[in-house]
Design a protein around this motif. Structure first.
Motif, PDB file in Angstrom:
ATOM      1  N   ALA A  50     -31.227  21.926 -30.327  1.00  0.00           N
ATOM      2  CA  ALA A  50     -30.594  21.424 -29.101  1.00  0.00           C
ATOM      3  C   ALA A  50     -29.244  22.103 -28.870  1.00  0.00           C
ATOM      4  N   VAL A  65     -29.161  18.240 -20.738  1.00  0.00           N
ATOM      5  CA  VAL A  65     -29.522  18.360 -22.157  1.00  0.00           C
ATOM      6  C   VAL A  65     -28.793  17.304 -22.972  1.00  0.00           C
ATOM      7  N   LEU A  66     -27.497  17.136 -22.685  1.00  0.00           N
ATOM      8  CA  LEU A  66     -26.689  16.158 -23.416  1.00  0.00           C
ATOM      9  C   LEU A  66     -27.174  14.733 -23.165  1.00  0.00           C
ATOM     10  N   ILE A  88     -22.991  18.653 -31.656  1.00  0.00           N
ATOM     11  CA  ILE A  88     -24.451  18.553 -31.633  1.00  0.00           C
ATOM     12  C   ILE A  88     -25.045  19.085 -32.933  1.00  0.00           C
ATOM     13  N   LEU A  90     -30.345  14.059 -25.089  1.00  0.00           N
ATOM     14  CA  LEU A  90     -30.026  13.929 -26.511  1.00  0.00           C
ATOM     15  C   LEU A  90     -29.436  12.552 -26.813  1.00  0.00           C
ATOM     16  N   ALA A 115     -32.119   9.871 -26.625  1.00  0.00           N
ATOM     17  CA  ALA A 115     -32.979   9.905 -27.817  1.00  0.00           C
ATOM     18  C   ALA A 115     -32.274   9.274 -29.023  1.00  0.00           C
ATOM     19  N   ILE A 116     -30.981   9.562 -29.187  1.00  0.00           N
ATOM     20  CA  ILE A 116     -30.213   8.984 -30.300  1.00  0.00           C
ATOM     21  C   ILE A 116     -30.204   7.461 -30.190  1.00  0.00           C
ATOM     22  N   PHE A 142     -31.442  18.738 -33.755  1.00  0.00           N
ATOM     23  CA  PHE A 142     -30.056  18.838 -33.292  1.00  0.00           C
ATOM     24  C   PHE A 142     -29.610  20.305 -33.253  1.00  0.00           C
ATOM     25  N   SER A 201     -23.499  11.030 -36.143  1.00  0.00           N
ATOM     26  CA  SER A 201     -24.111   9.804 -35.619  1.00  0.00           C
ATOM     27  C   SER A 201     -24.145   8.708 -36.677  1.00  0.00           C
ATOM     28  N   GLY A 238     -24.976  16.598 -35.553  1.00  0.00           N
ATOM     29  CA  GLY A 238     -25.359  15.329 -34.935  1.00  0.00           C
ATOM     30  C   GLY A 238     -25.781  14.249 -35.909  1.00  0.00           C
TER      31      GLY A 238
END
Length: 352
Positions: A300, A316-317, A241, A320, A323-324, A297, A248, A244
């Protein structure tokens, strides 16, 4: 003493960067503009050398001690990475030679230093033992993160700023966990990187080059491993994270090339920063937006690590990841036509 050393590294980096800039022109470590580059004139690279020397100054002042003797292997690996980066900035090494340098540095810290992810405690009890796979998995992490930082080094101040945010998060969480060695190494790296950023933020006067991108990626990969290895499956997600943005961007670059049937090493202009520039954001705005993403990130990751229930961590994951995916589809990170989630939402609205 820790914060004083951070300041010394910051000042050392500010003083060393102009000298490294002159050296870059003398030895031909320059970056010429082309269709893939954003800059329009010949720029000195090799700026990572200033970060590295500043880091060494801080290291020998503070002399952070690891109970497991990790310091020397990390230093040896960093020298290998720096030599690889300097040679690449001077003569543009082939991808295989660069990978060889990264693998050599990773082998040093994994085999000689003993930095390995050997097992993970599972959420519902028991352990997942990696056995013989612990070495290749650890090496894969180090090489993967090293290249992820290198891939986002496409705009003035981008890699240095994103790395600094990652280092702040890693160091801060190391303090929370009582890990003095990781916190010390992280702050030394932070001071050195921020000093260089003074010259590297838009409009940049010097690039960090592969010398800097590979060194930052290598150090962040190793420090994140030291801070979070041999823990629960949930906690092991924390460094992923924290990093991230580069992870990503690298992940979707691989997906993009598979979809378009291109070699994984094929360069393109569809990385996160390229997509934001195409949407009309300025150079500076694009960098600041990605800084903001990196900070989110990082926050988070802290929240994720503090959630006490497994289901809270999963929530939470999930938020996230959602959103990504939305951001990826909105900016066209995979392809302009790749919008499965947005199309599903649009179809749901039409059906209503």
């Amino acid at each position: 003493m820790l914060y004083l050393t951070l300041f010394i590294c910051f000042i050392a980096s500010i003083l060393l960067t102009p000298l490294v800039k002159k050296l870059a022109f003398k030895i031909g470590a320059t970056d010429k503009p082309n269709q893939r580059k954003v800059h329009q004139k010949i720029m000195p690279r090799l700026g990572g050398l200033a970060i590295f020397i500043s880091f060494l100054i801080g290291y020998f002042i503070l002399q952070p001690e690891s109970p497991y003797g990790y310091g020397l292997p990390i230093l040896i690996g960093s020298f290998i990475i720096i030599i690889t980066g300097v040679l690449d900035d001077m003569m543009e090494l082939s991808a295989k030679v660069k990978l060889g340098g990264q693998l050599a540095a990773a082998f040093i810290v994994v085999i000689y230093g003993g930095i390995q992810v050997e097992f993970i405690n599972l959420p519902f009890g028991g352990q997942l033992e990696f056995g013989y796979f612990s070495i290749p998995l650890t090496i894969l992490w180090i090489v993967g993160i090293t290249n992820a930082i290198n891939l986002i080094d496409g705009l003035d101040g981008l890699a240095a700023g994103v790395s600094s945010i990652g280092l702040i998060t890693i160091s801060g969480m190391a303090i929370m966990m009582g890990d003095a060695f990781v916190a010390s190494m992280g702050f030394i790296m932070l001071g050195s990187t921020l000093g260089f950023l003074v010259y590297n933020f838009h409009p940049a006067k010097i690039f960090m080059g592969d010398t800097g991108a590979l060194f930052l990626g290598y150090m962040i990969a190793v420090l994140s491993l030291l801070g979070f290895k041999n823990v629960t499956l949930i906690s092991f997600i924390v460094p992923v994270i924290i990093l991230g943005v580069p992870i990503s961007d690298t992940f979707f670059a691989i997906i993009r090339r598979i979809v378009k049937k291109q070699p994984l090493s094929a360069p393109d202009k569809s990385h996160l920063h390229h997509c934001l520039l195409r949407l009309g954001y300025s150079h500076r705005q694009t960098v600041l937006i990605i800084y903001g993403m990196s900070a989110i990130f990082g926050l988070a990751a802290v929240i994720f690590s503090q959630v006490e229930t497994m289901w809270g961590s999963f929530l939470v994951l999930a938020i996230l990841l959602f959103a990504i995916e939305i951001i990826v589809e909105k900016i066209g990170l995979v392809d302009k036509t790749y919008r499965p989630l947005l199309n599903m939402v649009r179809g749901f609205r039409v059906s209503r």
